[in-house]
Design a protein around this motif. Sequence first.
Motif, PDB file in Angstrom:
ATOM      1  N   PRO A   1     124.597 -25.725  14.717  1.00 57.30           N
ATOM      2  CA  PRO A   1     124.457 -25.569  13.265  1.00 57.30           C
ATOM      3  C   PRO A   1     123.213 -24.737  12.922  1.00 57.30           C
ATOM      4  CG  PRO A   1     124.512 -27.902  13.922  1.00 57.30           C
ATOM      5  CD  PRO A   1     124.430 -27.106  15.167  1.00 57.30           C
ATOM      6  N   TYR A   2     123.284 -24.022  11.805  1.00 53.62           N
ATOM      7  CA  TYR A   2     122.090 -23.282  11.370  1.00 53.62           C
ATOM      8  C   TYR A   2     121.985 -23.327   9.845  1.00 53.62           C
ATOM      9  CZ  TYR A   2     125.400 -19.457  10.391  1.00 53.62           C
ATOM     10  OH  TYR A   2     126.452 -18.707   9.924  1.00 53.62           O
ATOM     11  N   GLN A   3     120.748 -23.097   9.372  1.00 54.52           N
ATOM     12  CA  GLN A   3     120.524 -23.106   7.930  1.00 54.52           C
ATOM     13  C   GLN A   3     120.546 -21.687   7.388  1.00 54.52           C
ATOM     14  OE1 GLN A   3     117.088 -25.993   8.247  1.00 54.52           O
ATOM     15  NE2 GLN A   3     117.838 -26.390   6.161  1.00 54.52           N
ATOM     16  N   ALA A   4     121.027 -21.566   6.172  1.00 54.99           N
ATOM     17  CA  ALA A   4     121.118 -20.247   5.554  1.00 54.99           C
ATOM     18  C   ALA A   4     121.201 -20.417   4.047  1.00 54.99           C
ATOM     19  CB  ALA A   4     122.350 -19.506   6.071  1.00 54.99           C
ATOM     20  N   LEU A   5     121.038 -19.274   3.346  1.00 54.21           N
ATOM     21  CA  LEU A   5     121.148 -19.304   1.893  1.00 54.21           C
ATOM     22  C   LEU A   5     122.568 -18.877   1.506  1.00 54.21           C
ATOM     23  CD1 LEU A   5     119.489 -19.561  -0.799  1.00 54.21           C
ATOM     24  CD2 LEU A   5     119.169 -17.078  -0.635  1.00 54.21           C
ATOM     25  N   ALA A   6     123.228 -19.658   0.657  1.00 53.10           N
ATOM     26  CA  ALA A   6     124.569 -19.274   0.191  1.00 53.10           C
ATOM     27  C   ALA A   6     124.400 -18.244  -0.916  1.00 53.10           C
ATOM     28  CB  ALA A   6     125.313 -20.501  -0.329  1.00 53.10           C
TER      29      ALA A   6
ATOM     30  N   VAL B   1     127.294 -24.604  -4.461  1.00 56.79           N
ATOM     31  CA  VAL B   1     126.537 -24.176  -3.273  1.00 56.79           C
ATOM     32  C   VAL B   1     125.826 -22.842  -3.474  1.00 56.79           C
ATOM     33  CG1 VAL B   1     128.085 -25.403  -1.706  1.00 56.79           C
ATOM     34  CG2 VAL B   1     128.461 -22.988  -2.101  1.00 56.79           C
ATOM     35  N   LEU B   2     126.318 -21.999  -4.387  1.00 57.60           N
ATOM     36  CA  LEU B   2     125.704 -20.673  -4.531  1.00 57.60           C
ATOM     37  C   LEU B   2     124.229 -20.803  -4.915  1.00 57.60           C
ATOM     38  CD1 LEU B   2     128.426 -18.444  -6.240  1.00 57.60           C
ATOM     39  CD2 LEU B   2     127.599 -18.398  -3.868  1.00 57.60           C
ATOM     40  N   GLY B   3     123.412 -20.023  -4.229  1.00 55.73           N
ATOM     41  CA  GLY B   3     121.975 -20.027  -4.513  1.00 55.73           C
ATOM     42  C   GLY B   3     121.240 -21.164  -3.838  1.00 55.73           C
ATOM     43  N   ARG B   4     121.972 -21.932  -3.015  1.00 55.89           N
ATOM     44  CA  ARG B   4     121.305 -23.081  -2.361  1.00 55.89           C
ATOM     45  C   ARG B   4     121.192 -22.882  -0.858  1.00 55.89           C
ATOM     46  NH1 ARG B   4     123.605 -28.666  -4.760  1.00 55.89           N
ATOM     47  NH2 ARG B   4     122.054 -29.510  -3.332  1.00 55.89           N
TER      48      ARG B   4
END
Length: 327
Positions: free
Chosen positions: A284-289, A272-275
Motif C-alpha cells: 500500500p502507498y499514500q497519495a493525493l487524490a 476523496v478528491l483533494g484528500r
Amino acid sequence: MSTKGQLVRLLEEARGGTMSGAEAAAALGVSRAAVWKAVEALRAEGLEVESVAGSGYRIAPGSELLCEEALCAYLPQPAPPLRCFAEVDSTNREAKRWAVEGAPHGSMVVAQRQTAGRGRLGRSFSSPPGGLYLSVVLRPEGEGNPVLVTAAAAVAVCRAVSRLCGVELGIKWVNDLFCDGRKCCGILTEGGTGLETGEIEYMVVGIGVNYATPPAAFPPELRPLVTSLYPEGPPPHPRAALAAAIHGELLGLFAGLSGKGFLEEYRRRSIVLGREVTVMAQPPYQALAVEIDEQAHLVVRRGNGTEEALSFGEISIRPVAGAGSPG
Ligand code: BTN
C-alpha cells in the motif's frame, strides 16, 4: 395476477390515502367479499392494512410488502421484467443466471435479504433485513466500461435517495456511498462475455442500500463502519418506491452514458478528491487524490509528483499502518 397481488398494487398507488372496499372491488372486477378476503391474506403475510371507519382500507405508515406487484405501483408501465424474493443467495447471482437465460435490458431482481451477498474483491456483503438489495441486467451496445457503469450507478442511487429521502450522499471512489461518514450503500458491477464474440453480452449492476436496517442487525465488527438511511425506522417511503426510483435513474444514465455529463455530479459528490488516501496496492502507498478522469478512473499523485490513474482496486481514507509514505 391474483386479486391479492392486484390489491397490493392498488393500495400502494393509494398510499397516504384510503381506498374503499367498493372502489377496490370495482377496479378489480371482483366482489367486496373477495376484496375483504384478499385484505385478510395480505395481513397474514405481514402487511398492516388498516380499516378506517367510513373511508376504507389503507397501508399503515411504515408497513410494506416488497413484492412484484408493489414494485409495479412505482415503475413506469409496461414494467420491466421483475423477480422479487423475500430471501435469495445473491441478487447478482440470480440476475446473472437470468441474463444467461436471456433476461432483457432493464430486468430487475429485488430481495429483502441475501444469504450470500457478494461484495467487491471477493468479499461478502452483509445483507440483513431492512435493507434493499437489487440487481439490474444491462445489455450494452458496443464495449461497456464497467468503471463508468459503476460510477453511473453511484450517481443514480444518490439522485434517487435525494429525490425520495432528501438525503445527500457522498461517493467514495468507486462504488461506496456514504452518509454521515459511514458506508450506507455498496455497488458491484459484474459482466458476462460471449464465448465466440469475446464481447460483453450483459452487465449486472448490483446495489445494496442499508435503508431501514437497525444497527444491531449488522455484525459487530461492521457497526462502527456502516450506517443506514433510517436506522431507527420507519422510512418515509417503502423499499419498492426506492427500488423503482433507482431503476429509473440508472436506466436513464446508462442510456446517456457516452455523454458522461453525470461525471460532474460524481466529482461533486466525491469524498476523496483533494484528500490524502491510501492506495491498497501491494505494498500500500499514500497519495493525493487529484482527479476523476473521463473514464471514472481515480488519478492519484505521489509525493514525488508521479501520477497514476487507477481503474480498479481500493483506496482507504483512513491512514493504514504500513502504507509507505508519499514518494
Ligand atoms: C461492495 O461494497 O463491495 C459491493 C457490494 C454490493 C452489494 C450488492 S447487494 C445487491 C447485489 N447482490 C450482491 O450479491 N451484491 C450486490
